[in-house]
Design a protein around this motif. Structure first.
Motif: not given
Length: 845
Positions: A689-701, A722-731
């Motif tokens: 994952x790129x830095x932004x996604x990684x941040x979402x992931x680690x914050x979630x955990x 919150x994490x879902x809202x961010x990840x849902x935008x990804x292709x």
RNA sequence: GCCGGAGUGGUGAAAUGGUAGACGCGACGGACUCAAAAUCCGUUGGGCUUAACGCCCGUGAGGGUUCAAGUCCCUCCUCCGGCACCA
């Protein structure tokens, strides 16, 4: 509508909770996924629910709240490497089954089995990770064998005894009730009238553990309110007993007081109507009035007595006693505001410093003498109310000017030295009335000799049947000698209930078991004996069920010492606050007895306790049939599924809080799960994952890990949203992130998580997979926003690198145009930069 | 009366003393649709405003501590739960 077939090529398949949940529930059951065994090499967690009474009404939405919380916690701990004991069982003896049996003629054993099956089905349909191999049922003879065994240990220690005492008789229920089961003079169950009548009862000497139960409350990690209620119920109070000499009679009248310092102000005495000296003290002139009063008091219900708290009643006995300090004679009254069952059943009345005595003295014109003063001055006028606070002594001879605490001590010392008093501790707690005149409970494993009423000898007649003996007892020619109680040998346990159909109450105080002659009367060595026909109260089985879970099939002991040592104490106990006094006090008592016997290794059973808040109806009122605001869990499950139900109940708010159900709001939880499903319909990529996604992931955990630890499930769920809202935008979804998401979701929505885990190519069960880790450093953005306050008001925001040092922050803040607008032409007094947080600027002018 | 707990938008609620209202519901506007449902996007504490910028007020009430208070301290009010003549 019908002519538009669903295009499965384009529409993503809907989240089909019905199929998914059935599949995984079946999987967990058949694979016994959550079976537990003792393993001393592993760290353990005993996570316990208050087991339910399986009522005919089925599960209530309140039940799954606590059960979901413990289930999430258990699953979370399991994934974090704990060996988790998480069991469920049935508190199945008790009045409702018997009441139902009386109404319908169905045997309680049958009703109970039907209800248990309903409860089990409903509980299993919520996907809880119980170890079903450890299920216990308090009505199972292999279980109540040990309930009876514990009773015998109490009996042998002298903690179980019989007494002819005034008990709370509830005619409607056909049984006596414990003090704890009587609320406002009515039965806790059904609100039927309760009257005080003397009866032979089995009692448990819980008062012997009063100090122990009180002191170790301090060691418990329980809600403050529950601890306060326990302390309150035990009601320890320190004081002194004092003898007053009765005038014209060599006898003395002993009173208990917590305020020996006010002895100088004792201007009259009061004895309870039940006091043994009533007849002796009453003078001939007062006899008629006193007897009438005593008679009236006896017929007053508890409720009547409470209704007249403000208005006191009483009668003068005609007798006087001498105040040992003042030497003055004071009248002895009889009044029902003094309780026969507490202290000595008699008091010295100090109207100046006690509200009740004050009210009584006012009403009957008795003298009020001030002996305590706040500031040393004396009342100039007749007081309007009693002064109950501490102060300094006045009108108290040699004690004048001393502080209340000192006077207490010195007066008590003097009483002790004179031999007319002693220090004394009293408790509100009374011994536990342990017998019930009902069929559906554990038989008390005790029997008595049957003796001849004529010669008192033990019966050796031969050729008699149990029925013959019953007849003879009925006629009164033979008697049961209740003063000689024999314990059933432990080898003969369990003493099972006779499978009679004649379980209806007898209409009087005689229990239904008295009608089972063949069970009740038996011959041994030629002599006839009668079994105890009272049964145990419902609380008996729930006093120790948590111990049986630890080793549920052990035939030789209630549980093996090794298993007890490994699993005790219960690490988390979750249940309703309605058991704050009854169950928790009784269970603690039994546990302490077992601890003293060396059976259990801990002094307390439940280290940590949480009360889940009640779930109210949608109208904000308590759910009840009569209000028509009851939510049926089966309906909710059918419409929304178990994962949605679980998630919604946890998302409503903090576990401990009382909160109203909302049919409208539950769709939010369902939408969330649908969107999670949709998220996993996206293509996966194996790239990191790129830095932004990684941040979402680690914050979630990080957030879910921390919140799950402290049972803050509502905010953990919010973090997933919150994490879902961010990840849902990804292709597309990076596999690593997808897996972390499923893992943290698993305790909360276990069915969907299993499904997605399988979809990601993993073998079941996600419930046993290791919890994901997080890196604190990856949770923070490189650039962060730092608010700037001027004189406490937000005036600007800085975009800075996350490690920007304090002096740099201060410089940037002062140079910021938005901030400068507020500092221009003013004197900057102070700049307070807090790294990573904010900058606060103080200006003047 | 005593003992516990709690008062934050329309609503369920969130906030190590550090940007009050995250997240959800509802509402409003829009997209898609013949239409509706579902779904998606946007707005949503109150007020003022020259309405792009920006300001004032705001966590039950009143004081206090602090650069800074929903959070800490004091007084009070309201609600919920428990106990209640226990001397």
């Amino acid at each position: 509508m019908t002519d538009q077939p669903r295009d499965t090529e384009i529409l993503p398949p809907r989240y089909d909770f019905t199929t998914i949940e059935a599949r995984w529930q079946a999987y967990w059951l058949t694979h016994k996924t959550f079976r537990t065994s003792s393993d001393p090499t592993r760290k353990k967690a005993f996570v316990l629910d208050m087991f339910p009474y399986p009522s005919g009404a089925g599960l209530h939405v309140g039940h799954p709240e606590g059960y979901t919380a413990t289930d999430i916690y258990s699953r979370f701990l399991r994934m974090n490497g704990y060996n988790v004991l998480h069991p469920m069982g049935w508190d199945a003896f008790g009045l409702p089954a018997e009441q139902y049996a009386i109404q319908t003629g169905t045997h309680p054993a049958k009703t109970t089995q039907v209800n248990i099956n309903t409860f089990r089905r409903q509980i299993q349909s919520l996907g809880f990770s119980y170890d079903w191999d450890r299920e216990v049922d308090t009505t199972d003879p292999t279980y109540y064998k040990w309930t009876q065994w514990i009773f015998l240990q109490l009996f042998k220690k002298g903690l179980a005894y019989q007494a002819e005492i005034p008990v709370n008789w509830c005619a409607a229920l056909g049984t006596v009730l414990s003090n704890e089961e009587v609320i406002d003079g009515k039965s806790e169950r059904g609100a039927h009238p309760v009257v005080r009548v003397p009866m032979r009862q089995w009692m448990l000497k819980i008062t012997a553990y009063g100090d122990d139960l009180l002191n170790s409350v301090e060691t418990l990690d329980w809600p403050e309110g529950i601890k306060a209620m326990q302390r309150n119920w035990i009601g320890r109070s320190e004081g002194a007993e004092v003898d007053f000499t009765v005038v014209g009679d060599a006898g003395t009248l002993r009173v208990f007081t917590t305020r020996p310092d006010t002895l100088f102000g004792a201007t009259y005495m009061v004895i309870a109507p039940e006091h043994p000296l009533v007849a002796k003290l009453t003078t001939p002139a007062q006899k008629v009035a006193v007897e009438a009063y005593v008679e009236a008091a006896r017929h007053k219900s508890e409720r009547d007595r409470q209704a007249e708290v403000k208005e006191k009643s009483g009668v003068f006995t005609g007798a006087y006693a001498t105040n040992p300090l003042t030497g003055k004679d004071v009248p002895i009254w009889i009044a029902d505001y003094v309780l026969g069952g507490y202290g000595t059943g008699a008091i010295m009345a100090v109207p100046a410093h006690d509200d009740r005595d004050f009210a009584f003295a006012q009403q009957f014109g008795l003298p009020i003498i001030q002996v305590v003063s706040k500031d040393g001055t004396r009342w100039q006028e007749h007081p309007q109310q009693a002064l109950t606070e501490y102060g300094v002594a006045v009108n108290s001879g040699r004690f004048d000017g001393l502080a209340t605490l000192d006077v207490k001590k010195q007066v008590t010392d003097w009483l002790v030295a004179e031999g007319i008093g002693e220090r004394k501790v009293n408790y509100k707690l009374r011994d536990w009335v342990f017998s019930r005149q009902r069929y559906w409970g554990e038989p008390i494993p005790v029997f008595y000799p049957v003796i001849s009423a004529v010669d008192g000898g033990k019966m050796r007649e031969v050729g008699l049947t149990a029925s013959n003996v019953a007849d003879l007892v009925e006629q009164g020619s033979w008697q049961i000698d209740y003063t000689t109680s024999h314990a059933v040998p432990e080898s003969e346990l369990p003493l099972t209930l006779p499978p009679t159909d004649d379980f209806l109450p007898t209409g009087n105080a005689e229990p239904p078991l008295a009608k089972c002659h063949d069970w009740r009367f038996f011959q041994q060595n030629g002599r006839w004996y009668a079994r105890e026909t009272n049964t145990m109260p419902q609380w008996a089985g729930s006093c120790w069920y948590y111990l049986r879970y630890i080793d549920p099939h052990n035939p030789d002991a209630l549980a093996s010492p090794e298993a007890l040592k490994y699993w005790l104490p219960v690490d988390l106990y979750v249940g309703g606050a309605e058991h704050a006094v009854l169950h928790l006090l009784y269970a603690r008592f039994w546990h302490k007895v077992l601890y003293d016997l060396g059976v259990v290794p801990t002094a307390e059973p439940f280290q940590r306790l949480i009360n889940q808040g009640m779930i109210l109806g949608e109208d904000g009122e308590k759910m009840s049939k009569s209000r028509g605001n009851v939510i049926n869990p089966d309906d909710v499950l059918k419409e929304h599924g178990a994962d949605t139900f679980r998630l919604y109940e946890m998302f409503m708010g903090p576990l401990e809080q009382v909160k109203p159900w909302s049919t409208r709001d539950i769709v939010g939880s369902k939408r969330f799960l649908q969107r999670v499903w949709n998220l996993f319909e996206k293509p996966y990529v194996d790239d990191a994952p790129d830095a932004a996604i990684l941040r979402v992931q680690h914050r979630l955990v990080k957030k879910v890990t921390e919140d799950s630890h402290v049972l803050r499930f509502n905010t953990a769920i919010s973090a997933m949203m919150i994490a879902l809202n961010e990840l849902a935008a990804l292709p597309a979804l990076p596999r690593e992130t997808a897996e972390a998401f499923v893992l943290v979701l698993a305790p909360y929505a276990p069915h969907l998580a299993e499904e997605l885990w399988a979809k990601l190519g993993h073998a079941p069960s996600v419930g046993l997979a290791p919890w994901p880790t997080f890196d604190e450093a990856l949770c923070v953005d490189d650039t962060i926003e730092i608010p700037v306050q001027v004189n406490g008001k937000l005036r600007g925001k800085l975009q800075v690198k996350k490690d920007t040092p304090a002096d740099e922050l201060a410089r940037m803040a002062l140079a910021d145009p938005a901030v400068m607008k507020w500092t221009e032409g003013k004197e900057v007094l102070k700049v307070i930069p807090v790294v990573g947080r904010m900058v606060s600027v103080v200006v003047k002018g």
